[in-house]
Design an enzyme around this catalytic site. Structure first.
Site, PDB file in Angstrom:
ATOM      1  N   GLU A  27       0.861  -1.187   0.000  1.00  0.00           N
ATOM      2  CA  GLU A  27       0.000   0.000   0.000  1.00  0.00           C
ATOM      3  C   GLU A  27       0.892   1.229   0.000  1.00  0.00           C
ATOM      4  O   GLU A  27       1.603   1.491   0.975  1.00  0.00           O
ATOM      5  CB  GLU A  27      -0.889  -0.033   1.257  1.00  0.00           C
ATOM      6  N   ARG A  41       0.774  10.321   0.316  1.00  0.00           N
ATOM      7  CA  ARG A  41       1.185  11.377   1.249  1.00  0.00           C
ATOM      8  C   ARG A  41       2.316  12.216   0.709  1.00  0.00           C
ATOM      9  O   ARG A  41       2.735  13.169   1.359  1.00  0.00           O
ATOM     10  CB  ARG A  41       1.699  10.750   2.555  1.00  0.00           C
ATOM     11  N   LYS A  62     -10.599  -1.564   7.412  1.00  0.00           N
ATOM     12  CA  LYS A  62      -9.352  -1.206   8.065  1.00  0.00           C
ATOM     13  C   LYS A  62      -9.715  -0.631   9.432  1.00  0.00           C
ATOM     14  O   LYS A  62     -10.644   0.176   9.530  1.00  0.00           O
ATOM     15  CB  LYS A  62      -8.629  -0.163   7.224  1.00  0.00           C
TER      16      LYS A  62
END
Ligand SMILES: O=C(O)C(=O)C[C@H](O)[C@H](O)COP(=O)(O)O
Length: 211
Positions: A44, A48, A132
């Site tokens: 993943e 960012r 999640k």
């Protein structure tokens, strides 16, 4: 809302989903290869950094043995951008209807974030059952997730946030945990110095975790 994007097996691919922050797009391919060498076949890449989409693009093009996803999907526009770059699944730290709607429009599997019973129930209403749990340690950790399994036994979680080799096993032993997520496999220092061997060593240990 459709349930076609439900990632029924996303949590089954690996005991650990590495969550990575890539600052230099040139790190993407060697990093992904180092994970694969350690037996990890999913990654993943968090949206960012300015090069995150480029990193996803490179991994998608050059490392076919790893399932590449985009994390930190926090704005509706991110979903289509990540899909165009080649992401094959999307992960959100929290969930809003508009965020999930644009994620669903990509047709990709989604791992939506939740931290409370109410948030989890909202996602159940939208057809999700693999979530999640973020931020795992800060939100209550293993004890919290164990408590959720009582009233919500149909849900499976990928706890992320504060997970390390020291506490991963406790999460993986829970019946409602499919895998955990974490950044510990890809320390910033190893990336900065091109220490791919260390990444492979950490990945090998992570891939061997029992669940
Ligand atoms: O960026 C996202 O989409 C998130 O939800 C946050 C990450 O999953 C965590 O920051 C990883 O946590 P650590 O393993 O404690 O570093």
């Amino acid at each position: 809302m459709s349930t076609q994007n439900e990632p029924t097996d996303l949590l089954g691919i690996s005991p650990v989903i590495p969550v990575v922050v890539i600052d230099d797009a040139d790190h993407a391919v060697p990093l992904a290869r180092a994970l694969v060498a350690g037996g990890i076949s999913i990654i993943e890449v968090t949206l960012r950094t300015p090069v995150a989409l480029q990193a996803i693009e490179r991994i998608a093009a050059e490392v076919p043995d790893i399932l590449i996803g985009a994390g930190t999907v926090t704005a509706p526009a991110h979903a289509a951008q990540a899909a165009s770059a080649g992401a094959r699944f999307l992960v959100t730290p929290g969930s809003t209807r508009s965020l999930l709607q644009s994620a669903e429009e990509t047709g990709l599997p989604i791992l939506p974030g939740a931290a409370t019973a109410s948030e989890a129930l909202q996602l159940v209403e939208m057809g999700y059952s693999s979530l999640k749990f973020f931020p795992a340690e800060a939100a209550g950790g293993v004890g919290y997730l164990r408590s959720l399994a009582g009233p919500l036994p149909q849900l499976r979680f990928c706890p992320t946030g504060g997970i390390s080799p020291d506490n991963a096993a406790g999460y993986l032993a829970l019946p409602n945990v499919g895998c955990v997520g974490g950044s510990w496999l890809t320390p910033a220092k190893a990336l900065a110095t091109g220490d791919w061997k260390s990444v492979t060593t950490l990945a090998t240990a992570a891939a061997a975790l029992q669940r």
